[in-house]
Design a protein around this motif. Structure first.
Motif, PDB file in Angstrom:
ATOM      1  N   SER A 249       0.830  -1.201   0.000  1.00 54.12           N
ATOM      2  CA  SER A 249       0.000   0.000   0.000  1.00 54.12           C
ATOM      3  C   SER A 249       0.866   1.253   0.000  1.00 54.12           C
ATOM      4  O   SER A 249       0.537   2.230  -0.670  1.00 54.12           O
ATOM      5  N   ILE A 250       1.980   1.223   0.742  1.00 57.23           N
ATOM      6  CA  ILE A 250       2.886   2.380   0.751  1.00 57.23           C
ATOM      7  C   ILE A 250       3.435   2.610  -0.644  1.00 57.23           C
ATOM      8  O   ILE A 250       3.494   3.740  -1.136  1.00 57.23           O
ATOM      9  N   THR A 251       3.811   1.524  -1.322  1.00 59.33           N
ATOM     10  CA  THR A 251       4.341   1.696  -2.672  1.00 59.33           C
ATOM     11  C   THR A 251       3.301   2.275  -3.613  1.00 59.33           C
ATOM     12  O   THR A 251       3.633   3.035  -4.514  1.00 59.33           O
ATOM     13  N   LEU A 252       2.027   1.953  -3.378  1.00 57.93           N
ATOM     14  CA  LEU A 252       1.000   2.415  -4.306  1.00 57.93           C
ATOM     15  C   LEU A 252       0.480   3.810  -3.996  1.00 57.93           C
ATOM     16  O   LEU A 252      -0.237   4.367  -4.805  1.00 57.93           O
ATOM     17  N   THR A 253       0.777   4.384  -2.838  1.00 59.24           N
ATOM     18  CA  THR A 253       0.144   5.646  -2.454  1.00 59.24           C
ATOM     19  C   THR A 253       1.155   6.774  -2.299  1.00 59.24           C
ATOM     20  O   THR A 253       2.345   6.543  -2.429  1.00 59.24           O
ATOM     21  N   PRO A 254       0.693   8.007  -1.949  1.00 58.78           N
ATOM     22  CA  PRO A 254       1.364   9.263  -2.249  1.00 58.78           C
ATOM     23  C   PRO A 254       2.873   9.300  -2.158  1.00 58.78           C
ATOM     24  O   PRO A 254       3.418   9.242  -1.062  1.00 58.78           O
ATOM     25  N   GLY A 255       3.541   9.371  -3.266  1.00 61.49           N
ATOM     26  CA  GLY A 255       4.953   9.687  -3.326  1.00 61.49           C
ATOM     27  C   GLY A 255       5.885   8.901  -2.436  1.00 61.49           C
ATOM     28  O   GLY A 255       6.910   9.415  -2.026  1.00 61.49           O
ATOM     29  N   THR A 256       5.563   7.675  -2.117  1.00 60.19           N
ATOM     30  CA  THR A 256       6.425   6.899  -1.235  1.00 60.19           C
ATOM     31  C   THR A 256       6.635   5.507  -1.822  1.00 60.19           C
ATOM     32  O   THR A 256       5.736   4.945  -2.419  1.00 60.19           O
ATOM     33  N   ILE A 257       7.830   4.985  -1.639  1.00 56.81           N
ATOM     34  CA  ILE A 257       8.138   3.631  -2.100  1.00 56.81           C
ATOM     35  C   ILE A 257       8.834   2.891  -0.969  1.00 56.81           C
ATOM     36  O   ILE A 257       9.759   3.418  -0.358  1.00 56.81           O
ATOM     37  N   THR A 258       8.376   1.684  -0.667  1.00 60.62           N
ATOM     38  CA  THR A 258       9.029   0.895   0.360  1.00 60.62           C
ATOM     39  C   THR A 258      10.353   0.364  -0.170  1.00 60.62           C
ATOM     40  O   THR A 258      10.404  -0.256  -1.230  1.00 60.62           O
ATOM     41  N   VAL A 259      11.424   0.650   0.573  1.00 63.66           N
ATOM     42  CA  VAL A 259      12.728   0.136   0.171  1.00 63.66           C
ATOM     43  C   VAL A 259      12.993  -1.197   0.855  1.00 63.66           C
ATOM     44  O   VAL A 259      13.426  -2.158   0.234  1.00 63.66           O
ATOM     45  N   TYR A 260      12.720  -1.251   2.161  1.00 64.40           N
ATOM     46  CA  TYR A 260      13.056  -2.455   2.904  1.00 64.40           C
ATOM     47  C   TYR A 260      12.128  -2.587   4.094  1.00 64.40           C
ATOM     48  O   TYR A 260      11.807  -1.587   4.740  1.00 64.40           O
ATOM     49  N   VAL A 261      11.693  -3.808   4.381  1.00 66.79           N
ATOM     50  CA  VAL A 261      10.891  -4.072   5.571  1.00 66.79           C
ATOM     51  C   VAL A 261      11.606  -5.138   6.367  1.00 66.79           C
ATOM     52  O   VAL A 261      11.910  -6.207   5.837  1.00 66.79           O
ATOM     53  N   SER A 262      11.904  -4.837   7.635  1.00 69.66           N
ATOM     54  CA  SER A 262      12.492  -5.872   8.460  1.00 69.66           C
ATOM     55  C   SER A 262      11.384  -6.631   9.176  1.00 69.66           C
ATOM     56  O   SER A 262      10.238  -6.213   9.203  1.00 69.66           O
ATOM     57  N   ILE A 263      11.747  -7.756   9.768  1.00 69.36           N
ATOM     58  CA  ILE A 263      10.736  -8.684  10.283  1.00 69.36           C
ATOM     59  C   ILE A 263      10.028  -8.105  11.504  1.00 69.36           C
ATOM     60  O   ILE A 263       8.905  -8.452  11.809  1.00 69.36           O
ATOM     61  N   ASP A 264      10.694  -7.154  12.219  1.00 70.68           N
ATOM     62  CA  ASP A 264      10.044  -6.609  13.408  1.00 70.68           C
ATOM     63  C   ASP A 264       9.297  -5.320  13.090  1.00 70.68           C
ATOM     64  O   ASP A 264       8.897  -4.604  13.994  1.00 70.68           O
ATOM     65  N   GLY A 265       9.116  -5.009  11.830  1.00 74.11           N
ATOM     66  CA  GLY A 265       8.235  -3.902  11.485  1.00 74.11           C
ATOM     67  C   GLY A 265       8.918  -2.576  11.282  1.00 74.11           C
ATOM     68  O   GLY A 265       8.285  -1.547  11.383  1.00 74.11           O
ATOM     69  N   THR A 266      10.231  -2.560  11.007  1.00 71.82           N
ATOM     70  CA  THR A 266      10.902  -1.313  10.695  1.00 71.82           C
ATOM     71  C   THR A 266      10.860  -1.097   9.184  1.00 71.82           C
ATOM     72  O   THR A 266      11.353  -1.929   8.422  1.00 71.82           O
ATOM     73  N   PHE A 267      10.252   0.019   8.778  1.00 71.87           N
ATOM     74  CA  PHE A 267      10.102   0.299   7.361  1.00 71.87           C
ATOM     75  C   PHE A 267      11.161   1.303   6.927  1.00 71.87           C
ATOM     76  O   PHE A 267      11.375   2.306   7.605  1.00 71.87           O
ATOM     77  N   THR A 268      11.821   1.040   5.800  1.00 70.20           N
ATOM     78  CA  THR A 268      12.686   2.026   5.159  1.00 70.20           C
ATOM     79  C   THR A 268      11.968   2.489   3.903  1.00 70.20           C
ATOM     80  O   THR A 268      11.625   1.687   3.042  1.00 70.20           O
ATOM     81  N   VAL A 269      11.725   3.813   3.820  1.00 71.84           N
ATOM     82  CA  VAL A 269      10.826   4.327   2.799  1.00 71.84           C
ATOM     83  C   VAL A 269      11.523   5.454   2.062  1.00 71.84           C
ATOM     84  O   VAL A 269      12.193   6.291   2.675  1.00 71.84           O
ATOM     85  N   HIS A 270      11.401   5.451   0.733  1.00 75.66           N
ATOM     86  CA  HIS A 270      11.882   6.570  -0.072  1.00 75.66           C
ATOM     87  C   HIS A 270      10.689   7.466  -0.385  1.00 75.66           C
ATOM     88  O   HIS A 270       9.720   7.022  -0.986  1.00 75.66           O
ATOM     89  N   ALA A 271      10.762   8.738   0.061  1.00 77.55           N
ATOM     90  CA  ALA A 271       9.639   9.651  -0.116  1.00 77.55           C
ATOM     91  C   ALA A 271      10.013  10.730  -1.115  1.00 77.55           C
ATOM     92  O   ALA A 271      11.157  11.183  -1.169  1.00 77.55           O
ATOM     93  N   LEU A 272       9.015  11.148  -1.906  1.00 78.60           N
ATOM     94  CA  LEU A 272       9.301  12.090  -2.989  1.00 78.60           C
ATOM     95  C   LEU A 272       9.344  13.524  -2.502  1.00 78.60           C
ATOM     96  O   LEU A 272      10.195  14.294  -2.921  1.00 78.60           O
ATOM     97  N   ASP A 273       8.445  13.909  -1.613  1.00 78.64           N
ATOM     98  CA  ASP A 273       8.483  15.289  -1.120  1.00 78.64           C
ATOM     99  C   ASP A 273       8.042  15.324   0.334  1.00 78.64           C
ATOM    100  O   ASP A 273       7.776  14.305   0.949  1.00 78.64           O
TER     101      ASP A 273
END
Lengths: 91, 107, 195
Positions: free
Chosen positions: C149-173
């Motif tokens: 869902s993050i990849t599909l919605t406003p200006g954000t792409i998931t780069v990496y998800v760790s097993i304990d729920g830490t998200f690394t996200v590339h955001a456009l603005d």
């Protein structure tokens, strides 16, 4: 309606040429991969459009489904392959 | 019915245009993924729904099956597109490609 | 949750001993509940077969029946990985209720990215950055759903998800960077019953 489909198909092909520019010029390998992926996702729609033009949607829809799967697998395999490659920068 | 189909197809074409122009205009590889991932998916959704609606003009079992197949393609694209984009991003990060920040020249 | 499924499996295992005496309705209900994933998997596969083949003569239908039964028996954990059936069923129902909101968000995201793309001074507007945040979701399916869902919605792409729920996200603005984790995480947590 057929003319409308024809011109939207032509326009889609023009957009594919634009994406092809990125696939040819792109500074890194991954840029080329993005261009190829964009071309593939447009082709899926274009196949269904062509099917509507020839009044054989039932046949072309299967081809479009197979092409969508092929595009997905190709992008995944290529990105896994170039992961281990050096030379992503200079190229 | 035709008006809805034409409207949806034109919206889808606008989205596809945004995707192609965005791939050309954005400065680096990570930000190019945004239009490639989102606008293409949205354009594919709109155009496929329009084509399925147009296909249902002559209502019979065969056209209903074909419409279902087109919806199946849309579902598949929605599942596979984020996964493919994530694969490409992962390859970029593992290769050590840093993101573009404000003030650099475009790559 | 795992304890209850274990006990249920035990009762199902011991069922042949108890099932002989008449009038044991709970055991039959349990057996029906254990049968449910098979039935749902089979119905899904068979409808997929019908849609893809499009033929209704007895020959093709029997071929589809045989192959669907075989695949269902081989891979009973294809759609429901765990034996807890009714939890998974409720999860799927809630997931289907989550989809329309996601479609609306995708439409808004498309408009946002479209505006950024055609803006003449686009290079000044965007400010791409990679950041990370901690999510409170647990379990595989919510994490995967949230990432897609993050990849599909406003200006954000998931780069990496760790097993304990830490998200690394590339955001456009900036605005899309501040929108995470917000409404979407709450909705997913509610849809998968992790509130």
């Amino acid at each position: 309606m057929d003319n409308f489909f024809l011109f939207s198909g032509l326009y889609l092909s023009f957009l594919m040429v634009l994406s092809l520019y990125r696939a040819v010029i792109g500074p890194t390998v991954l840029d080329r991969l993005i261009g190829a992926n964009a071309i593939g996702s447009k082709t899926t729609v274009l196949l269904v459009l062509i099917g509507l033009m020839f009044h054989r949607v039932d046949m072309f829809v299967d081809i479009a489904l197979a092409y969508a799967m092929l595009n997905f697998i190709a992008v995944l395999a290529a990105s896994r392959y170039f992961q281990k490659r050096k030379g992503l920068f200079g190229e | 019915m035709d008006i809805i189909v034409v409207f949806l197809i034109i919206c889808g074409l606008v989205f596809f245009t945004g995707g192609a122009v965005g791939i050309l205009r954005f400065p680096d590889f990570y930000s190019r993924l945004h239009p490639a991932g989102k606008l293409d998916t949205g354009g594919a959704l709109l155009m496929m729904v329009a084509l399925a609606l147009f296909n249902l003009h002559h209502f019979s079992l065969a056209t209903v099956l074909t419409g279902l197949k087109i919806i199946l393609i849309v579902v598949f694209v929605f599942l596979s597109s984020p996964t493919a984009i994530h694969g490409i991003v992962d390859a970029g990060v593992r290769a050590g490609l840093g993101p573009w920040t404000r003030g650099e020249k475009r790559r | 949750m795992p304890a209850t499924t274990n006990t249920r499996e035990n009762t199902i295992l011991h069922e042949p001993g108890q099932g002989s005496d008449p009038g044991v309705t709970p055991s039959t209900r349990k057996r029906a509940r254990a049968f449910l994933p098979y039935a749902i998997t089979f119905i899904l596969l068979f409808s997929l077969w019908i849609v893809l083949s499009g033929k209704f003569d007895p020959f093709h239908l029997s071929l589809g029946l045989i192959s669907c039964v075989m695949v269902t028996l081989f891979s009973k954990d294809l759609i429901f990985p765990e034996p807890g059936t009714e939890g998974s069923l409720r999860t799927w129902v809630c997931f289907i209720r989550y989809v329309p909101w996601l479609l609306y968000q995708i439409f808004m995201a498309n408009l946002h990215v479209l505006y950024l793309t055609f803006h003449p001074r686009m290079m000044d507007l965007i400010d791409p950055r990679i950041f990370r945040f901690q999510s409170r979701l647990k379990g595989d399916l919510p994490l995967v759903t949230f990432a897609n869902s993050i990849t599909l919605t406003p200006g954000t792409i998931t780069v990496y998800v760790s097993i304990d729920g830490t998200f690394t996200v590339h955001a456009l603005d900036k605005s899309s960077r501040e929108s995470l984790p917000g409404e979407m995480e709450r909705r997913i947590a509610r849809a998968f019953g992790e509130e």
